[in-house]
Design an enzyme around this catalytic site. Structure first.
Site, mmCIF file in Angstrom:
data_model
loop_
_atom_site.group_PDB
_atom_site.id
_atom_site.type_symbol
_atom_site.label_atom_id
_atom_site.label_comp_id
_atom_site.label_asym_id
_atom_site.label_seq_id
_atom_site.Cartn_x
_atom_site.Cartn_y
_atom_site.Cartn_z
ATOM 1 N N GLU A 111 0.828 -1.208 0.000
ATOM 2 C CA GLU A 111 0.000 0.000 0.000
ATOM 3 C C GLU A 111 0.862 1.259 0.000
ATOM 4 O O GLU A 111 0.490 2.274 -0.603
ATOM 5 C CB GLU A 111 -0.941 -0.021 1.193
ATOM 6 N N GLU A 131 -3.690 -9.993 3.627
ATOM 7 C CA GLU A 131 -4.622 -9.663 4.709
ATOM 8 C C GLU A 131 -5.803 -10.635 4.780
ATOM 9 O O GLU A 131 -6.295 -10.946 5.860
ATOM 10 C CB GLU A 131 -5.145 -8.229 4.543
#
Length: 260
Positions: A111, A131
């Protein structure tokens, strides 16, 4: 300021290196420190380009520090002025940022890379959004990734958490260049110096237009440009640099950019 982030300045370029063995994972304190570093970069007129990388050759950044989380860092805690990693929510960052991925780039580390403008990667770099396997959501990636690469590839990454190598990353346009590890930072600095020699007011206008246009229709964004409703565009069109660019072209010489 965290002692686990190394910085150096040279000729308008800021290098930021995350140095948190073993995986360069980021806890709340490190995120806040990164936010202050990038805020200072944004606001310092002598700095024109930033490079962000990780220490060592194994990890760029493994994202959120799960050990810190187990010790009490809240996943919804105070990440600082720029959000997680100091970049992804930093407002009005109108300068180019280069990411040099020197190894594993996953979760929040990916990210951070998505929050930069150009991504260079070593030949051994790998990428993932794992995740899903720990029962949580890659929030920023869920917003940004489908806008950066084909939708179905982005959803594959988000829904399966699978790993992909640097060649696949390059194929989908996520990575700009693949480099031998020994050449990665050298190339990042070459590119940074090239950008640092360019017109900072034009870069600022490009970044604001691209950022704001993501949530606008084409015509709405065009109207804001032509009516000088973007602050960076208004400043550019009234600047000495705008005139210098035209003069330099007419005089067949290299322009001298002053950033004003």
């Amino acid at each position: 300021m965290s002692d686990q982030i190394r910085t150096r300045h040279d000729g308008g370029v800021l290098e930021v290196v995350i140095d948190r063995p073993k995986a360069n994972a980021i806890d709340l304190a490190t995120s806040r420190a990164l936010g202050l570093i990038f805020q200072d970069f944004r606001d310092d007129p002598t700095l024109r380009v930033a490079i962000v990388s990780g220490a060592g050759e194994k990890f760029f950044c493994a994202g959120w520090d799960l050990k810190a989380a187990a010790s009490g860092d809240a996943v919804d805690g105070d990440y600082g002025v720029g959000g997680f990693g100091g970049l992804q929510e930093l407002r009005d960052l109108n300068k180019p940022v280069i990411c040099a991925v020197n190894g594993i780039c996953c979760g929040g580390g990916l990210e951070i890379a998505l929050s930069t403008d150009l991504i260079l990667a070593a030949e051994h770099a790998t990428f993932a959004l794992p995740e899903i396997r720990s029962g949580t959501v890659a929030d920023a990636a869920s917003i940004k990734l489908p806008k950066r690469i084909p939708y179905h590839i982005a959803m594959d990454m988000l829904l399966t958490g699978r790993w992909f190598d640097v060649h696949e990353a390059h194929r989908w346009g996520f990575v700009n260049e693949i480099l031998p590890a020994v050449r990665l930072m050298e190339r990042a600095w070459e590119l940074a110096r090239l950008l640092a020699s360019g017109p900072p007011l034009v870069y600022a206008a490009i970044k604001e237009i691209v950022r704001e246009a993501e949530g606008s229709t084409f015509q709405t964004a065009m109207n804001k440009i032509t009516k000088r409703q973007f602050a960076t565009v208004d400043r550019l069109y009234s600047s000495e640099d705008q005139l210098e660019g035209a003069r330099a072209f007419a005089e067949k010489r290299s322009p001298i950019w002053k950033g004003k």
